[in-house]
Design a protein around this motif. Structure first.
Motif, PDB file in Angstrom:
ATOM      1  N   THR A 100      -1.047 -40.511  -7.384  1.00  0.00           N
ATOM      2  CA  THR A 100       0.200 -40.597  -7.461  1.00  0.00           C
ATOM      3  C   THR A 100       0.920 -39.492  -8.152  1.00  0.00           C
ATOM      4  OG1 THR A 100      -0.110 -41.472  -9.628  1.00  0.00           O
ATOM      5  CG2 THR A 100      -0.201 -43.066  -7.995  1.00  0.00           C
ATOM      6  N   PRO A 101       2.161 -39.319  -7.971  1.00  0.00           N
ATOM      7  CA  PRO A 101       2.874 -38.230  -8.706  1.00  0.00           C
ATOM      8  C   PRO A 101       2.574 -38.174 -10.195  1.00  0.00           C
ATOM      9  CG  PRO A 101       4.465 -39.260  -7.232  1.00  0.00           C
ATOM     10  CD  PRO A 101       3.237 -40.056  -7.207  1.00  0.00           C
ATOM     11  N   ASP A 102       2.485 -39.216 -10.953  1.00  0.00           N
ATOM     12  CA  ASP A 102       2.046 -39.300 -12.388  1.00  0.00           C
ATOM     13  C   ASP A 102       0.592 -38.615 -12.535  1.00  0.00           C
ATOM     14  OD1 ASP A 102       4.385 -40.515 -13.069  1.00  0.00           O
ATOM     15  OD2 ASP A 102       3.630 -42.449 -13.352  1.00  0.00           O
ATOM     16  N   PHE A 103      -0.217 -38.966 -11.579  1.00  0.00           N
ATOM     17  CA  PHE A 103      -1.682 -38.349 -11.471  1.00  0.00           C
ATOM     18  C   PHE A 103      -1.453 -36.881 -11.688  1.00  0.00           C
ATOM     19  CE2 PHE A 103      -5.177 -36.716  -9.303  1.00  0.00           C
ATOM     20  CZ  PHE A 103      -6.337 -36.911  -9.917  1.00  0.00           C
ATOM     21  N   PHE A 104      -0.841 -36.517 -10.357  1.00  0.00           N
ATOM     22  CA  PHE A 104      -0.655 -34.882 -10.338  1.00  0.00           C
ATOM     23  C   PHE A 104      -0.028 -34.195 -11.628  1.00  0.00           C
ATOM     24  CE2 PHE A 104      -1.556 -36.103  -5.639  1.00  0.00           C
ATOM     25  CZ  PHE A 104      -2.478 -35.222  -5.460  1.00  0.00           C
ATOM     26  N   ASN A 105       0.775 -34.949 -12.261  1.00  0.00           N
ATOM     27  CA  ASN A 105       1.340 -34.654 -13.444  1.00  0.00           C
ATOM     28  C   ASN A 105       0.574 -34.392 -14.609  1.00  0.00           C
ATOM     29  OD1 ASN A 105       3.996 -33.976 -12.368  1.00  0.00           O
ATOM     30  ND2 ASN A 105       4.673 -36.273 -12.859  1.00  0.00           N
ATOM     31  N   VAL A 106      -0.571 -35.461 -14.609  1.00  0.00           N
ATOM     32  CA  VAL A 106      -1.361 -35.050 -15.650  1.00  0.00           C
ATOM     33  C   VAL A 106      -2.452 -34.170 -15.227  1.00  0.00           C
ATOM     34  CG1 VAL A 106      -3.555 -36.489 -16.735  1.00  0.00           C
ATOM     35  CG2 VAL A 106      -1.024 -37.789 -16.262  1.00  0.00           C
ATOM     36  N   VAL A 107      -2.900 -34.101 -14.132  1.00  0.00           N
ATOM     37  CA  VAL A 107      -3.710 -32.984 -13.685  1.00  0.00           C
ATOM     38  C   VAL A 107      -3.152 -31.516 -14.234  1.00  0.00           C
ATOM     39  CG1 VAL A 107      -4.748 -31.591 -11.789  1.00  0.00           C
ATOM     40  CG2 VAL A 107      -5.050 -34.079 -11.797  1.00  0.00           C
ATOM     41  N   GLU A 108      -1.759 -31.387 -13.830  1.00  0.00           N
ATOM     42  CA  GLU A 108      -1.229 -30.092 -13.974  1.00  0.00           C
ATOM     43  C   GLU A 108      -1.246 -29.827 -15.863  1.00  0.00           C
ATOM     44  OE1 GLU A 108       2.831 -27.508 -13.338  1.00  0.00           O
ATOM     45  OE2 GLU A 108       2.424 -29.372 -12.673  1.00  0.00           O
ATOM     46  N   GLN A 109      -1.017 -31.023 -16.256  1.00  0.00           N
ATOM     47  CA  GLN A 109      -0.934 -30.801 -17.973  1.00  0.00           C
ATOM     48  C   GLN A 109      -2.227 -30.567 -18.531  1.00  0.00           C
ATOM     49  OE1 GLN A 109       0.866 -34.278 -19.398  1.00  0.00           O
ATOM     50  NE2 GLN A 109       2.813 -34.170 -18.131  1.00  0.00           N
ATOM     51  N   ARG A 110      -3.415 -31.137 -18.054  1.00  0.00           N
ATOM     52  CA  ARG A 110      -4.707 -31.131 -18.525  1.00  0.00           C
ATOM     53  C   ARG A 110      -5.531 -29.907 -17.806  1.00  0.00           C
ATOM     54  NH1 ARG A 110      -7.934 -36.434 -17.319  1.00  0.00           N
ATOM     55  NH2 ARG A 110      -6.406 -37.286 -18.752  1.00  0.00           N
ATOM     56  N   TYR A 111      -5.231 -29.591 -16.681  1.00  0.00           N
ATOM     57  CA  TYR A 111      -6.182 -28.395 -16.195  1.00  0.00           C
ATOM     58  C   TYR A 111      -5.126 -27.266 -15.755  1.00  0.00           C
ATOM     59  CZ  TYR A 111      -9.625 -32.270 -16.357  1.00  0.00           C
ATOM     60  OH  TYR A 111     -10.122 -33.381 -16.661  1.00  0.00           O
ATOM     61  N   GLY A 112      -3.995 -27.320 -15.673  1.00  0.00           N
ATOM     62  CA  GLY A 112      -3.372 -26.325 -15.332  1.00  0.00           C
ATOM     63  C   GLY A 112      -2.820 -26.301 -13.727  1.00  0.00           C
ATOM     64  N   ALA A 113      -1.725 -25.536 -13.425  1.00  0.00           N
ATOM     65  CA  ALA A 113      -0.835 -25.612 -12.218  1.00  0.00           C
ATOM     66  C   ALA A 113      -1.918 -25.315 -10.986  1.00  0.00           C
ATOM     67  CB  ALA A 113       0.128 -25.053 -12.197  1.00  0.00           C
ATOM     68  N   LYS A 114      -2.830 -24.450 -11.127  1.00  0.00           N
ATOM     69  CA  LYS A 114      -3.635 -23.914 -10.251  1.00  0.00           C
ATOM     70  C   LYS A 114      -4.762 -24.943  -9.687  1.00  0.00           C
ATOM     71  CE  LYS A 114      -3.731 -19.150 -11.632  1.00  0.00           C
ATOM     72  NZ  LYS A 114      -4.390 -17.941 -12.015  1.00  0.00           N
ATOM     73  N   ARG A 115      -4.965 -25.841 -10.613  1.00  0.00           N
ATOM     74  CA  ARG A 115      -5.999 -27.068 -10.250  1.00  0.00           C
ATOM     75  C   ARG A 115      -5.273 -28.345  -9.414  1.00  0.00           C
ATOM     76  NH1 ARG A 115      -8.562 -23.807 -12.128  1.00  0.00           N
ATOM     77  NH2 ARG A 115      -8.607 -23.286  -9.963  1.00  0.00           N
ATOM     78  N   VAL A 116      -3.851 -28.119  -9.166  1.00  0.00           N
ATOM     79  CA  VAL A 116      -3.257 -29.393  -8.371  1.00  0.00           C
ATOM     80  C   VAL A 116      -3.665 -29.232  -6.848  1.00  0.00           C
ATOM     81  CG1 VAL A 116      -0.929 -30.173  -7.796  1.00  0.00           C
ATOM     82  CG2 VAL A 116      -1.403 -29.608 -10.310  1.00  0.00           C
ATOM     83  N   ASP A 117      -3.832 -27.889  -6.707  1.00  0.00           N
ATOM     84  CA  ASP A 117      -4.142 -27.584  -5.105  1.00  0.00           C
ATOM     85  C   ASP A 117      -5.486 -28.343  -4.830  1.00  0.00           C
ATOM     86  OD1 ASP A 117      -1.775 -26.522  -4.532  1.00  0.00           O
ATOM     87  OD2 ASP A 117      -2.366 -24.592  -4.427  1.00  0.00           O
ATOM     88  N   ASP A 118      -6.379 -28.079  -5.585  1.00  0.00           N
ATOM     89  CA  ASP A 118      -7.548 -28.829  -5.578  1.00  0.00           C
ATOM     90  C   ASP A 118      -7.700 -30.230  -5.329  1.00  0.00           C
ATOM     91  OD1 ASP A 118      -9.436 -26.357  -5.622  1.00  0.00           O
ATOM     92  OD2 ASP A 118      -9.218 -26.276  -7.742  1.00  0.00           O
ATOM     93  N   PHE A 119      -6.766 -30.827  -6.183  1.00  0.00           N
ATOM     94  CA  PHE A 119      -6.814 -32.353  -5.903  1.00  0.00           C
ATOM     95  C   PHE A 119      -6.105 -32.747  -4.977  1.00  0.00           C
ATOM     96  CE2 PHE A 119      -8.154 -31.754 -10.490  1.00  0.00           C
ATOM     97  CZ  PHE A 119      -8.939 -32.821 -10.649  1.00  0.00           C
ATOM     98  N   ASN A 120      -5.051 -31.926  -4.658  1.00  0.00           N
ATOM     99  CA  ASN A 120      -4.337 -32.271  -3.159  1.00  0.00           C
ATOM    100  C   ASN A 120      -5.361 -32.192  -1.980  1.00  0.00           C
ATOM    101  OD1 ASN A 120      -1.566 -32.774  -3.476  1.00  0.00           O
ATOM    102  ND2 ASN A 120      -1.253 -30.729  -4.371  1.00  0.00           N
TER     103      ASN A 120
END
Length: 221
Positions: free
Chosen positions: A33-53
């Motif tokens: 969800t959008p909230d999930f990706f926000n948490v990923v970015e906060q916790r692991y940094g913006a570079k990790r968002v692509d990995d989760f996508n």
């Protein structure tokens, strides 16, 4: 190779015979969800968002594929996106079982983390949990403990081995470098035999490590 101490070995012999019905089975609909990706970015940094996508897209793709292709896709994704590192180096702990989100978010884990990540990725793709088991083995070439994921199409079938040491998925009888000890999944724990899996199901109250992992996955960690 995993940081598997004798203490860990003893604990694994008393893993729970039941496994929580996790929301990760519906991961594509419920987790990303959008909230999930926000948490990923906060916790692991913006570079990790692509990995989760990419993980989400891999799971969605896998849902449409044959089991053989699901196995290949999950195995390759984990082996390419997660870097092997010991628990002591990565978590500053002698033994730590990371959730799939932690492994991908930190891009690191040991062999048990690779196996756990593949297990839940395949479960999210719709692979029958009863056909998958996490297997504790001994890697004979270096004489060290190790963990892999195995898949059995039928109870009597030769298991297929998904491993972070060798990227190619092979039948167990072609992995002479591995000596099976025991295996487990969400439905139970089995002692392993040389060319298959036994039916003995040890039981104990010593379930803390696995229960903690289950709870952290359910809490979105």
């Amino acid at each position: 190779m995993a940081s598997l101490s004798k203490h860990t070995y003893r604990r694994w012999l008393i893993l729970p015979v039941v496994f929580s019905a996790m929301c990760i089975a519906n991961i594509a609909n419920e987790l990303f969800t959008p909230d999930f990706f926000n948490v990923v970015e906060q916790r692991y940094g913006a570079k990790r968002v692509d990995d989760f996508n990419d993980w989400r897209d891999t799971i969605n793709e896998g849902m449409q594929l044959s089991v053989t292709d699901k196995l290949y896709l999950a195995n390759q994704f984990a082996n390419r996106r997660i870097r092997f590192t010991s628990d002591s180096e990565h978590w500053n702990k002698s033994d730590y079982w990371a959730t799939p989100i932690e492994s991908l978010g930190t891009k690191g884990g040991d062999c048990e983390d690779f196996a756990i990540f593949k297990y839940f990725t395949l479960k999210a793709m719709g692979v029958d949990e009863s056909k998958m088991r996490l297997m504790y083995v001994r890697a004979l070439l270096i004489n060290e403990p190790h963990m892999v994921l195995i898949y059995l199409e039928t109870p009597g079938a030769m298991p297929l081995v998904l491993d972070n040491l060798k990227t190619r998925i092979l039948p167990a009888n072609q992995r002479r470098d591995l000596k099976p000890i025991y295996s487990f999944n969400g439905q139970g724990l089995w002692l392993a035999k040389a060319q298959g899996l036994g039916s003995s199901k040890p039981s104990s109250a010593g379930t803390k490590t696995w229960t903690d992992l289950v709870n952290r996955i359910e809490n979105g960690e």
